[in-house]
Structure formats: structure tokens, C-alpha cells
Design an enzyme around this catalytic site. Sequence first.
Site, short mmCIF file in Angstrom:
data_model
loop_
_atom_site.label_atom_id
_atom_site.label_comp_id
_atom_site.label_asym_id
_atom_site.label_seq_id
_atom_site.Cartn_x
_atom_site.Cartn_y
_atom_site.Cartn_z
N HIS A 113 0.83 -1.21 0.00
CA HIS A 113 0.00 0.00 0.00
C HIS A 113 0.87 1.26 0.00
O HIS A 113 0.68 2.17 -0.82
CB HIS A 113 -0.91 -0.03 1.23
CG HIS A 113 -1.74 1.19 1.44
ND1 HIS A 113 -3.09 1.23 1.14
CD2 HIS A 113 -1.44 2.43 1.93
CE1 HIS A 113 -3.57 2.43 1.43
NE2 HIS A 113 -2.58 3.18 1.92
N GLU A 114 1.82 1.31 0.92
CA GLU A 114 2.64 2.51 1.04
C GLU A 114 3.54 2.71 -0.17
O GLU A 114 3.74 3.85 -0.63
CB GLU A 114 3.47 2.46 2.33
CG GLU A 114 2.65 2.40 3.61
CD GLU A 114 1.69 3.57 3.77
OE1 GLU A 114 1.90 4.62 3.13
OE2 GLU A 114 0.71 3.43 4.52
N HIS A 171 1.98 4.64 -2.86
CA HIS A 171 2.11 6.10 -2.77
C HIS A 171 3.46 6.55 -3.32
O HIS A 171 3.56 7.55 -4.03
CB HIS A 171 1.96 6.55 -1.32
CG HIS A 171 0.61 6.32 -0.73
ND1 HIS A 171 -0.56 6.68 -1.38
CD2 HIS A 171 0.22 5.79 0.47
CE1 HIS A 171 -1.60 6.37 -0.62
NE2 HIS A 171 -1.15 5.83 0.50
#
EC number: 3.4.24.-
Length: 278
Positions: free
Chosen positions: A170-171, A174
Amino acid sequence: MRFSIVLSSIAALSSVAAAERVCGAIPHRTFAKESKAAIEAATAAGLTTKANITVETYFHVITAGSKGEINNYGPAGIGFKLMDVSRTDNAKWASGGDETGMKKSLRKGGYSALNVYFAPNLEGGLLGFCYFPKANPSANDKLVDGCVILSGSVPGGEAAPYNEGKTTTHEVGHYMGLYHVFNEEQGNCQKDGDMVADTPVQGTKTSGCPQGKDSCPGQGVDSIHNYMDYSDEYVLLSPVYDSWHQTNHRHFSPCMNQFTPGQISRMQMMWQQFRAGK
């Protein structure tokens, strides 16, 4: 170097359980404008087709006096080559303090290198955060770039139900230029929050793994299985009785398990425009 061996050792560092997913990644104020311009430039240059990317990756394991494979990007044509693993005993860094000092001491590689710092405790109940890419990063932007991840969120960690490694996925999304699939203005169904055409407009972040969740009726059901939502990483299924061993076995089904073609295309273009060769 095997990611799986590294991640299993990281999992032993944290005993922090997570009540809900909390992501600390915040787009910088010019990112929407810069990313729109980057997409337009990549499209004009014919860089919209999928090309294999290999990201040099450095792991930094932080501990406080006690004692990976990022494989969800394979279908996106994005691979991560683990270059080195450092291990540091520093109580302040292990609790999320002195981020700049930590990175000044440990960071390796250029702006195209992914540095991931695993710590057993993060302030504010965070599971992790990464920095979004910038078109013209300053020296300080390059220094702090990368991801800080709660150790307990890696496979085998204690941050259930967020302990299958999907926090890192998920990170890093980004880091590669992806927004959350839900609108940051909770309840807003009037605009597309993530600038990706094939993720339905989603008004609220997801908790658990609620099949059929539809926060913006008429726009398509919510992307609860997307890596960029807040869903649980897996669902506990009903126990299955093993008559041979006379015991019940617990079975799990993944909830968070996909990127869309539009997200993959965006990551490819963001990489080429913001990070490649820098």
C-alpha cells in the site's frame, strides 16, 4: 538476497497490534498538478505501454535494544531488487523519532532507489507512510524520500489483521504515485479522488472486507480488494474439521489483492517521469 528471510526476522521485532489501518502518506500540495502534467507528457511521448521496471531497494531494520519480498507488484511489471539490509539499534528511531537524523545516517542510493525503514513502534498508531514523488525534488526531498513501515505489519507480525505485508504494498503505491481509491473528503461522491479512470468513485474508506460495499450508488461497487483501500488484508473463514487429526483448521482468504490496469499504467508513467534515472 531473499526478501522472505529478511521479513520473517523483521516480524519478530514488534508486538504492536493494530486496531485499524492508519496510513500517514500525505500528497504534497503540488502533486495533483505535477502528476497530471506527468501523465500528459508520458502520453505524448508514447510511454503508456507497460514496460518492466526494476527498483533498487534498501531495507533498514530499526530495533530498540532487543533483539521481503514485495511481490504484489509482479503483475504490474515492477520488480524490487534488494540491494542491502542494514540493522540499527536506536531507541528514538525505533519509536518513530528523529526521522531526518535516521535517514541522513542510513539512506542509500538516488531518488530512484526505494529505502524502506522498518520500526517496531510508530507515532499516532500509524502502520506506515511513504513520500509521494516530486517533479523537482530538493536535496531534503531526496533525503527523506522512501517509506517507514511498522515492523509488525510484515508477514508473521503482530499487527493483525494487517500482518500479511500489504501495508508495504500500500505505502509503496504512494511512493509510485498512487492515491487512495477512496475520496479523502469522506462521503464525497461528486469527484474522482484518485485520478484513475477504472477505479469506481468511492466516498468512504473501507474497514474489514465487506462484500458489495457501495458508498457511491450508481458509480460501481467500492474497490475493497484494492491495495490502495483500507481493507483488512485477509478474512478468517469458517474452521474446517480434519477428521484424520481430529482438529479444526483455520483458513484465511485474502481481501486486499489487486491493482487495476489504470493504476498500473499510472505507476509506470509516474516512475518514468519522476524517478527513472534520478
